[in-house]
Design a protein around this motif. Structure first.
Motif, PDB file in Angstrom:
ATOM      1  N   ALA A  35       0.738  -1.360   0.032  1.00  0.00           N
ATOM      2  CA  ALA A  35       0.056   0.042  -0.002  1.00  0.00           C
ATOM      3  C   ALA A  35       0.864   1.219  -0.259  1.00  0.00           C
ATOM      4  O   ALA A  35       2.080   1.261   0.457  1.00  0.00           O
ATOM      5  CB  ALA A  35      -0.892   0.066   1.260  1.00  0.00           C
ATOM      6  N   ALA A  36       0.268   2.429  -0.362  1.00  0.00           N
ATOM      7  CA  ALA A  36       1.175   3.599  -0.729  1.00  0.00           C
ATOM      8  C   ALA A  36       1.266   4.568   0.705  1.00  0.00           C
ATOM      9  O   ALA A  36       1.932   5.462   0.461  1.00  0.00           O
ATOM     10  CB  ALA A  36       0.680   4.286  -1.727  1.00  0.00           C
ATOM     11  N   GLY A  37       0.605   4.024   1.688  1.00  0.00           N
ATOM     12  CA  GLY A  37       0.638   4.965   2.892  1.00  0.00           C
ATOM     13  C   GLY A  37       0.049   6.325   2.672  1.00  0.00           C
ATOM     14  O   GLY A  37      -1.152   6.269   2.141  1.00  0.00           O
ATOM     15  N   ARG A  38       0.599   7.343   2.821  1.00  0.00           N
ATOM     16  CA  ARG A  38       0.189   8.574   2.800  1.00  0.00           C
ATOM     17  C   ARG A  38       0.604   9.519   1.263  1.00  0.00           C
ATOM     18  O   ARG A  38       0.347  10.471   0.933  1.00  0.00           O
ATOM     19  CB  ARG A  38       0.808   9.978   3.718  1.00  0.00           C
ATOM     20  N   LEU A  39       1.171   8.658   0.641  1.00  0.00           N
ATOM     21  CA  LEU A  39       1.525   9.025  -1.015  1.00  0.00           C
ATOM     22  C   LEU A  39       0.109   9.132  -1.696  1.00  0.00           C
ATOM     23  O   LEU A  39      -0.850   8.370  -1.290  1.00  0.00           O
ATOM     24  CB  LEU A  39       2.384   8.074  -1.675  1.00  0.00           C
ATOM     25  N   CYS A  59      -1.335   7.888  -4.007  1.00  0.00           N
ATOM     26  CA  CYS A  59      -1.466   6.886  -5.169  1.00  0.00           C
ATOM     27  C   CYS A  59      -1.939   5.532  -4.285  1.00  0.00           C
ATOM     28  O   CYS A  59      -2.001   5.754  -3.077  1.00  0.00           O
ATOM     29  CB  CYS A  59      -0.203   6.509  -5.864  1.00  0.00           C
ATOM     30  N   ARG A  60      -2.423   4.563  -5.001  1.00  0.00           N
ATOM     31  CA  ARG A  60      -2.919   3.492  -4.388  1.00  0.00           C
ATOM     32  C   ARG A  60      -1.819   2.379  -3.756  1.00  0.00           C
ATOM     33  O   ARG A  60      -1.973   1.699  -2.672  1.00  0.00           O
ATOM     34  CB  ARG A  60      -3.878   2.829  -5.163  1.00  0.00           C
ATOM     35  N   TYR A  61      -0.786   2.353  -4.698  1.00  0.00           N
ATOM     36  CA  TYR A  61       0.313   1.139  -4.608  1.00  0.00           C
ATOM     37  C   TYR A  61       1.567   1.724  -4.839  1.00  0.00           C
ATOM     38  O   TYR A  61       1.805   2.659  -5.478  1.00  0.00           O
ATOM     39  CB  TYR A  61       0.052   0.078  -5.273  1.00  0.00           C
ATOM     40  N   VAL A  62       2.635   0.907  -3.962  1.00  0.00           N
ATOM     41  CA  VAL A  62       4.020   1.355  -4.483  1.00  0.00           C
ATOM     42  C   VAL A  62       4.505  -0.380  -5.126  1.00  0.00           C
ATOM     43  O   VAL A  62       4.260  -1.152  -4.074  1.00  0.00           O
ATOM     44  CB  VAL A  62       4.754   1.644  -3.209  1.00  0.00           C
ATOM     45  N   ILE A  63       4.797  -0.096  -5.884  1.00  0.00           N
ATOM     46  CA  ILE A  63       5.412  -1.512  -6.766  1.00  0.00           C
ATOM     47  C   ILE A  63       6.970  -1.402  -6.372  1.00  0.00           C
ATOM     48  O   ILE A  63       7.630  -0.666  -7.026  1.00  0.00           O
ATOM     49  CB  ILE A  63       5.129  -1.580  -8.233  1.00  0.00           C
ATOM     50  N   HIS A  64       7.370  -2.328  -5.847  1.00  0.00           N
ATOM     51  CA  HIS A  64       8.905  -2.510  -5.604  1.00  0.00           C
ATOM     52  C   HIS A  64       9.719  -3.292  -6.527  1.00  0.00           C
ATOM     53  O   HIS A  64       9.586  -4.577  -6.443  1.00  0.00           O
ATOM     54  CB  HIS A  64       9.074  -3.135  -4.128  1.00  0.00           C
ATOM     55  N   ALA A  65      10.478  -2.358  -7.210  1.00  0.00           N
ATOM     56  CA  ALA A  65      11.146  -3.041  -8.497  1.00  0.00           C
ATOM     57  C   ALA A  65      12.625  -2.945  -8.362  1.00  0.00           C
ATOM     58  O   ALA A  65      13.431  -1.948  -8.444  1.00  0.00           O
ATOM     59  CB  ALA A  65      10.637  -2.305  -9.914  1.00  0.00           C
ATOM     60  N   ALA A  66      13.202  -3.906  -7.681  1.00  0.00           N
ATOM     61  CA  ALA A  66      14.451  -4.065  -7.553  1.00  0.00           C
ATOM     62  C   ALA A  66      15.312  -4.437  -8.730  1.00  0.00           C
ATOM     63  O   ALA A  66      15.136  -5.256  -9.583  1.00  0.00           O
ATOM     64  CB  ALA A  66      14.650  -5.231  -6.403  1.00  0.00           C
TER      65      ALA A  66
END
Length: 252
Positions: free
Chosen positions: A3-7, A9-16
């Motif tokens: 989830a994006a927390g206070r950002l 947007c709806r999601y954060v996709i973690h792309a390593a």
């Protein structure tokens, strides 16, 4: 993905993009972009924003990263993604912005010219198991049941492409792979002009709906589904005629 927390947007996709040896390479950036875009499809997102993958601590050249990300994004969009309205590249500084603008613009212009003038190569697989023929239910338009298959990637042979697509969509490995026929009717794909090379094979493993497949099933040859996408009903008719009638035109 979290989830994006206070950002805003709806999601954060973690792309390593950095491997365990702290090296950022072309393949890791390509896979990061590709897998992030898959999450976009799975979650039904309307928009997604990318940074310049690998260009921060990883130190990967911005021009090469822009080319890789443009290629992956264009290939993804060509597959058709319902609801997705925008893919945005958000860059940290002016030099990176100008680099991305130039490289991405050139690549999209190239894709537009290719789509406007040349057919696109694709592959499809008639995969047989003990119970019948494996078909997937398409998650994206055009909807309906279809043979597993998709676009041929740059630098990929037809055989490698059909094996990859089968694994990505069904989880099956292909054995006894044989080229069956090529279909090139301009109207066979309602999206654009594609030329597909169809292969026949035996499937090894347990079929599972993956990637672009909303569902998967095994159909006996005499009980194919009513709603099928593209010209896949015709392809299966030709294939079954060739299989059970060796003297037919399709068998030669």
């Amino acid at each position: 993905m979290t989830a994006a927390g206070r950002l805003p947007c709806r999601y954060v996709i973690h792309a390593a993009t950095m491997a365990m040896d702290f090296v950022t390479g072309e393949e890791s950036i390509r896979l990061a972009a590709r897998n992030a875009l898959k999450r976009v499809r799975e979650q039904g997102m309307e928009s997604v924003a990318f940074p310049a993958l690998g260009c921060g601590v990883g130190g990967f050249p911005a021009e090469r990263a822009a080319r890789i990300m443009a290629e992956e994004t264009a290939a993804f969009l060509c597959e058709g993604v319902p609801g997705l309205r925008e893919v945005r590249f958000v860059l940290f500084d002016a030099p990176t912005f100008w680099t991305f603008e130039k490289v991405v613009g050139e690549h999209l212009g190239y894709i537009q010219r290719k789509l406007g003038r040349y057919p696109i190569p694709t592959v499809d697989a008639v995969i047989e198991t003990a119970g019948g023929i494996v078909l997937i239910e398409r998650k994206n338009p055009p909807y309906g049941w279809a043979l597993p298959g998709g676009f041929v990637d740059w630098g990929e042979s037809l055989e490698a492409a059909v094996r990859r697509e089968a694994m990505e969509e069904t989880g099956l490995e292909l054995e006894e792979l044989r080229q069956f026929h090529t279909y090139s009717e301009p109207g066979r794909d309602p999206r654009f002009h594609t030329i597909t090379t169809v292969f026949s094979a035996r499937g090894r493993g347990e079929p599972v709906a993956r990637d672009d497949a909303a569902g998967i099933a095994i159909f006996p040859p005499d009980r194919l589904p009513e709603k099928m996408a593209f010209d896949h009903r015709r392809i299966l008719r030709d294939y079954l005629e060739a299989k059970f009638n060796p003297s037919s035109t399709m068998a030669k």
